[in-house]
Design a protein around this motif. Structure first.
Motif, PDB file in Angstrom:
ATOM      1  N   LEU A   1      29.610  54.512  50.467  1.00  0.00           N
ATOM      2  CA  LEU A   1      30.136  54.217  50.158  1.00  0.00           C
ATOM      3  C   LEU A   1      30.743  53.938  49.410  1.00  0.00           C
ATOM      4  O   LEU A   1      31.425  53.732  48.245  1.00  0.00           O
TER       5      LEU A   1
ATOM      6  N   LYS B   1      31.839  45.757  56.449  1.00  0.00           N
ATOM      7  CA  LYS B   1      30.498  46.671  56.823  1.00  0.00           C
ATOM      8  C   LYS B   1      29.591  46.125  55.669  1.00  0.00           C
ATOM      9  O   LYS B   1      30.688  45.119  54.487  1.00  0.00           O
TER      10      LYS B   1
ATOM     11  N   ILE C   1      29.295  46.469  44.227  1.00  0.00           N
ATOM     12  CA  ILE C   1      29.572  47.769  44.966  1.00  0.00           C
ATOM     13  C   ILE C   1      28.578  48.811  44.066  1.00  0.00           C
ATOM     14  O   ILE C   1      28.520  49.728  44.774  1.00  0.00           O
TER      15      ILE C   1
ATOM     16  N   ARG D   1      34.431  53.546  46.947  1.00  0.00           N
ATOM     17  CA  ARG D   1      34.726  53.064  45.974  1.00  0.00           C
ATOM     18  C   ARG D   1      35.841  53.870  45.179  1.00  0.00           C
ATOM     19  O   ARG D   1      35.918  54.799  45.749  1.00  0.00           O
TER      20      ARG D   1
ATOM     21  N   LEU E   1      24.818  50.027  53.416  1.00  0.00           N
ATOM     22  CA  LEU E   1      25.790  50.718  53.204  1.00  0.00           C
ATOM     23  C   LEU E   1      25.132  52.292  53.128  1.00  0.00           C
ATOM     24  O   LEU E   1      24.554  52.865  51.621  1.00  0.00           O
TER      25      LEU E   1
ATOM     26  N   LEU F   1      27.702  46.227  53.008  1.00  0.00           N
ATOM     27  CA  LEU F   1      27.747  46.998  51.634  1.00  0.00           C
ATOM     28  C   LEU F   1      26.221  47.131  51.168  1.00  0.00           C
ATOM     29  O   LEU F   1      25.741  47.732  50.242  1.00  0.00           O
TER      30      LEU F   1
END
Length: 550
Positions: free
Chosen positions: A90, A80, A61, A94, A85, A82
């Protein structure tokens, strides 16, 4: 190593590489890691401190430290990428689609906001109330996370909650928006076994009902074995073995995996004992009487805004024989830590007394108290707040030696190096600061500091809860060896009954401030009498799996 289970995984990590920049140049923390997580699946990443397991989870993340960066590979979530992104997208993902339960609850809750306010803020940021009151949703999330009296807790600040309740509040925050993926970084390390089971059972319910997948980071391989469908074993930034849980447990291929399994404490394993106990010394210790006699300890606190006092301890009595270990177990709020603080003379009992080596703590002279402080040393639960972040590791471990003027500066440094070696820390860490160490490494520093003055009694408040199983086994073996060689006594506070059985001679079980059962360790584990004790034993992760090969 590349896994491929299912054509459309929810999360797919492919050849991930993470670098940290430092004064000595870039360091590889994650080295070509690949794995997948399917919808509704629980995947556990296990390994020692510094293995790269938490860094891998945070890289998914993109919540790495400022000096960390992804230099290779891809992370695909629900189709997707990440890694490419844009940050605003993003950030929205989250919390709403990917939830996170971080390891340290105190530094991840806003100290200026009430718990309920933080939940409402999360709900408003990521999802519409859909005709339902956000306050009701917050209370529902606290209830699902196993927090008693959620209406009252919602109105409290983080500092008003115990460590276990703060961790449960973090879990409520992560689940309140019912994400597709939950990343849980040591999600229950601060919780006693009964609440741990409640939380993990709830996670399983969410997974089953909503298809939420769980990526669990843990050093507790028994927990991973009980709760995951797949296990990924990491070492030195790489995956050394991965597969179905049954396969990893039943037929591990790598020596490191076998070492992790061998080091995991099991409820079926009896106490670590010396092959040749010193009977003569034990007889002499018996003649000298117990080192500690606690008699009818009670502790009540006056709380602002309340007429009635809050009772933490009620009529608690126990003895600690010389050279033995007495463990106190129980849930968060049971009074066990209050008991340890009275033992350390950090707080005074409302009634009752403690005699240490035949001297009443309440009537000690200034000279006797200074001697007591050297003979009794603490190991606290939280390695993040118990170490001064401005000091080097050498200064922290050597501080008791300097304060009591033990040896020359050169001799103190040699003693510090010896202590670091005893707790399995490399010598080059002596000039680093706590912020440069993992949680497990920090706790080993705390243990080394406690041993510096060669004390007679160690008051250990969850001393190995932050350690991975291999280092945990090393530290427990170290405590056992020191006890045999030096006649050390321990007051051992823990919620991990498998660890308690390994280390203790006697066990006191506390509930609501009272000791409900006390017995020699083997007697209590083989034939518990109180229903609460039976419930604690039944809640131990992996208790019925027989994973330990110790």
């Amino acid at each position: 190593m590349r896994e491929n289970q299912g054509p459309a995984p929810l999360l797919e990590v492919d050849n991930l590489v993470v670098i940290f920049d430092g004064g000595a140049g870039p360091t590889s923390a994650v080295k070509g890691v690949s794995f997948s997580v399917n919808p509704g699946e629980t995947v556990a990443i296990v390994g020692e401190s510094g293995s790269g397991k938490s860094t891998t989870a945070m890289a998914v993340i993109r919540l790495l430290a400022r000096n960390g960066r992804i230099t290779g590979g891809t992370v695909r979530f629900d189709g997707k990428d990440l890694t490419s992104l844009p940050e605003p997208q993003l950030r929205l993902m989250r919390g709403s689609q990917i939830g996170l339960v971080p390891q340290d609850p105190m530094s991840n809750l806003n100290p200026l906001m009430k718990i309920g306010e933080q939940l409402i803020e999360t709900i408003n940021a990521h999802r519409k109330p859909a005709g339902r009151d956000t306050q009701a949703q917050a209370i529902e999330a606290l209830t699902a996370a196993g927090i008693p009296n959620p209406e009252m807790r919602a109105q409290q600040y983080p500092h008003e909650l115990s460590g276990g309740l703060r961790q449960r509040a973090l879990i409520a925050l992560a689940l309140v928006c019912r994400p597709l993926l939950l990343i849980a970084d040591e999600p229950t390390s601060a919780l006693d076994v009964t609440v741990q089971r409640t939380i993990l059972d709830q996670l399983e319910v969410v997974t089953r009902d909503t298809g939420t997948a769980v990526l669990m980071i843990t050093h507790d391989i028994a927990l991973a074995a009980e709760r995951s469908q797949k296990i990924i074993v990491m070492k030195d930034g790489k995956i050394v073995e991965a597969g179905a849980t049954e396969t990893i447990l039943g037929n591990p291929q790598q020596e490191y995996t076998r070492a992790l399994l061998a080091a995991a404490p099991s409820i079926a394993v009896a106490r670590l004992r010396s092959e040749s106990p010193d009977v003569e010394r034990e007889a002499a210790d018996d003649a000298a009487g117990p080192l500690v006699i606690a008699s009818s300890l009670s502790k009540r606190y006056k709380m602002r805004g309340r007429r009635a006092d809050v009772t933490a301890n009620v009529d608690v009595s126990f003895t600690i024989p010389r050279g033995k270990t007495v463990a106190i177990v129980g849930e968060s709020g049971s009074g066990k830590t209050t008991t340890s603080r009275i033992m350390l003379k950090l707080i005074e009992p409302t009634s009752g007394q403690i005699a240490f080596d035949h001297t009443n703590l309440a009537t000690m002279t200034k000279k006797q108290l200074a001697e007591f402080r050297q003979r009794v040393q603490p190991i606290f639960q939280d390695p993040y707040s118990s170490l001064n972040p401005m000091y080097t590791i050498g200064s922290i471990v050597g501080e008791p030696l300097a304060f009591y003027r033990r040896g020359s500066k050169r001799e103190r440094r040699e003693r510090v190096l010896e202590l670091l070696e005893q707790v399995a820390l490399p010598a080059h860490l002596i000039d680093r600061r706590p912020g440069q160490l993992s949680g497990g490494q920090r706790q080993r520093v705390a243990i080394a500091r406690a041993l510096a003055l060669n004390p007679e009694l160690l008051v250990c408040d969850e001393p190995v809860s932050a350690l991975d199983v291999i280092v945990q086994a090393q530290v427990l073996a170290l405590l056992g060896r020191l006890q045999r060689e030096r006649g050390l006594s321990y007051l051992f506070i823990s919620h991990d009954l498998a660890v308690v059985r390994l280390i203790s001679d006697y066990v006191c079980v506390m509930k609501d401030g009272e000791i409900v059962e006390a017995a020699p360790s083997e007697e209590l584990f083989k034939n518990p009498q109180h229903p609460y004790t039976k419930a604690l034993l039944a809640s131990i992760p992996g208790n019925e799996l027989g994973i330990s090969v110790v």
